[in-house]
Design a protein around this motif. Sequence first.
Motif, PDB file in Angstrom:
ATOM      1  N   UNK A  55       0.837  -1.082   0.049  1.00  0.00           N
ATOM      2  CA  UNK A  55       0.039  -0.124   0.084  1.00  0.00           C
ATOM      3  C   UNK A  55       0.977   1.263  -0.025  1.00  0.00           C
ATOM      4  N   UNK A  56       0.845   2.013  -0.844  1.00  0.00           N
ATOM      5  CA  UNK A  56       1.657   3.109  -1.089  1.00  0.00           C
ATOM      6  C   UNK A  56       0.609   4.562  -1.307  1.00  0.00           C
ATOM      7  N   UNK A  57       1.242   5.668  -0.968  1.00  0.00           N
ATOM      8  CA  UNK A  57       0.288   6.936  -1.340  1.00  0.00           C
ATOM      9  C   UNK A  57       1.357   7.426  -2.465  1.00  0.00           C
ATOM     10  N   UNK A  58       0.767   8.348  -3.181  1.00  0.00           N
ATOM     11  CA  UNK A  58       1.548   9.359  -4.216  1.00  0.00           C
ATOM     12  C   UNK A  58       2.286  10.266  -3.858  1.00  0.00           C
ATOM     13  N   UNK A  59       2.510  10.195  -2.361  1.00  0.00           N
ATOM     14  CA  UNK A  59       3.693  11.411  -1.910  1.00  0.00           C
ATOM     15  C   UNK A  59       3.832  10.735  -0.559  1.00  0.00           C
ATOM     16  N   UNK A  60       4.986  11.240  -0.028  1.00  0.00           N
ATOM     17  CA  UNK A  60       5.701  11.213   1.302  1.00  0.00           C
ATOM     18  C   UNK A  60       4.822  11.720   2.466  1.00  0.00           C
ATOM     19  N   UNK A  61       3.900  12.594   1.903  1.00  0.00           N
ATOM     20  CA  UNK A  61       3.155  13.356   3.142  1.00  0.00           C
ATOM     21  C   UNK A  61       2.045  12.604   3.687  1.00  0.00           C
ATOM     22  N   UNK A  62       1.758  11.385   3.027  1.00  0.00           N
ATOM     23  CA  UNK A  62       0.463  10.356   3.357  1.00  0.00           C
ATOM     24  C   UNK A  62       1.255   9.131   3.662  1.00  0.00           C
ATOM     25  N   UNK A 119      -3.960  10.018  -3.536  1.00  0.00           N
ATOM     26  CA  UNK A 119      -4.465   8.941  -3.714  1.00  0.00           C
ATOM     27  C   UNK A 119      -3.652   7.868  -3.110  1.00  0.00           C
ATOM     28  N   UNK A 120      -4.241   6.757  -2.597  1.00  0.00           N
ATOM     29  CA  UNK A 120      -3.526   5.609  -1.950  1.00  0.00           C
ATOM     30  C   UNK A 120      -3.800   4.247  -2.802  1.00  0.00           C
ATOM     31  N   UNK A 121      -2.738   3.823  -3.285  1.00  0.00           N
ATOM     32  CA  UNK A 121      -2.550   2.701  -4.247  1.00  0.00           C
ATOM     33  C   UNK A 121      -2.554   1.425  -3.434  1.00  0.00           C
ATOM     34  N   UNK A 122      -3.325   0.256  -3.478  1.00  0.00           N
ATOM     35  CA  UNK A 122      -3.183  -0.784  -2.800  1.00  0.00           C
ATOM     36  C   UNK A 122      -2.670  -1.954  -4.005  1.00  0.00           C
ATOM     37  N   UNK A 123      -2.076  -2.717  -3.996  1.00  0.00           N
ATOM     38  CA  UNK A 123      -1.289  -3.753  -4.807  1.00  0.00           C
ATOM     39  C   UNK A 123      -1.839  -5.013  -4.107  1.00  0.00           C
ATOM     40  N   UNK A 124      -2.646  -5.715  -4.812  1.00  0.00           N
ATOM     41  CA  UNK A 124      -3.182  -7.084  -4.301  1.00  0.00           C
ATOM     42  C   UNK A 124      -3.298  -8.079  -5.395  1.00  0.00           C
ATOM     43  N   UNK A 125      -3.807  -9.163  -5.000  1.00  0.00           N
ATOM     44  CA  UNK A 125      -4.084 -10.508  -6.018  1.00  0.00           C
ATOM     45  C   UNK A 125      -5.574 -10.487  -6.544  1.00  0.00           C
ATOM     46  N   UNK A 126      -5.948  -8.982  -6.625  1.00  0.00           N
ATOM     47  CA  UNK A 126      -7.372  -9.054  -7.316  1.00  0.00           C
ATOM     48  C   UNK A 126      -7.127  -9.181  -8.918  1.00  0.00           C
ATOM     49  N   UNK A 127      -8.318  -9.039  -9.592  1.00  0.00           N
ATOM     50  CA  UNK A 127      -8.267  -9.347 -10.903  1.00  0.00           C
ATOM     51  C   UNK A 127      -7.448  -8.080 -11.672  1.00  0.00           C
ATOM     52  N   UNK A 128      -7.830  -7.066 -11.139  1.00  0.00           N
ATOM     53  CA  UNK A 128      -7.133  -5.790 -11.643  1.00  0.00           C
ATOM     54  C   UNK A 128      -5.724  -5.555 -11.432  1.00  0.00           C
ATOM     55  N   UNK A 129      -5.585  -6.118 -10.213  1.00  0.00           N
ATOM     56  CA  UNK A 129      -3.900  -6.226  -9.624  1.00  0.00           C
ATOM     57  C   UNK A 129      -3.818  -4.897  -8.729  1.00  0.00           C
ATOM     58  N   UNK A 130      -4.492  -3.645  -8.906  1.00  0.00           N
ATOM     59  CA  UNK A 130      -4.314  -2.249  -8.211  1.00  0.00           C
ATOM     60  C   UNK A 130      -5.601  -2.057  -7.826  1.00  0.00           C
ATOM     61  N   UNK A 131      -5.849  -1.611  -6.713  1.00  0.00           N
ATOM     62  CA  UNK A 131      -7.094  -0.679  -6.085  1.00  0.00           C
ATOM     63  C   UNK A 131      -6.675   0.697  -5.912  1.00  0.00           C
ATOM     64  N   UNK A 132      -7.470   1.337  -5.529  1.00  0.00           N
ATOM     65  CA  UNK A 132      -7.192   2.627  -4.869  1.00  0.00           C
ATOM     66  C   UNK A 132      -8.356   3.182  -4.020  1.00  0.00           C
ATOM     67  N   UNK A 133      -7.922   4.145  -2.896  1.00  0.00           N
ATOM     68  CA  UNK A 133      -8.934   5.019  -2.235  1.00  0.00           C
ATOM     69  C   UNK A 133      -8.314   6.285  -2.258  1.00  0.00           C
ATOM     70  N   UNK A 134      -8.769   7.385  -1.708  1.00  0.00           N
ATOM     71  CA  UNK A 134      -8.358   8.867  -1.762  1.00  0.00           C
ATOM     72  C   UNK A 134      -8.678   9.670  -0.424  1.00  0.00           C
TER      73      UNK A 134
END
Length: 163
Positions: free
Chosen positions: A85-92, A125-140
């Motif tokens: 799980x990573x964010x788009x910047x270091x402030x999050x 945006x917070x990107x979640x890498x998982x073994x889902x069909x798309x491979x990436x999900x995101x929340x904001x």
Amino acid sequence: MKKIILGLSVLCLIAFTSCKENAAKKIDDNNVAAAAVRDASASKFPVLEFDKKEHDFGEIEAKTKVKTTFTYKNSGDAPLVITDIKSTCGCTVPQDWSREPLAPGESGTFSVEFNGSGSNKVSKTINITANTEKGKESVKITAFVKPDPNAKKPSVTPTIKAQ
């Protein structure tokens, strides 16, 4: 010329005699059944569902740390594994998620801390890498960052033009 014809004849003879077995007879029914089970399970993916896809912190003071928690559920047919799980910047900073497989129907959480950097309307945006069909999900996350009242304001010095 006789050697060429003789050589081709021997080559053809070897090719025709080596293909005596029928390839269909070599298929093992146990292997076919195992492949069918494997293929059926390969089409089953975990589905990552969130209680909310976006969190608004509202108005916050600059440099104020705020934190929220996202709850997710595996509503798919296979165990869910979140690898990163990573964010788009270091402030999050996303933290506290389980790296263990999550069985279908089970829930989990992760938290996100925002340090209040930026100004006015801020969206991350917070990107979640998982073994889902798309491979990436995101929340904001979003917030309206008010200026720091203790921050030094730039001084304005008048400039005089020489005539």
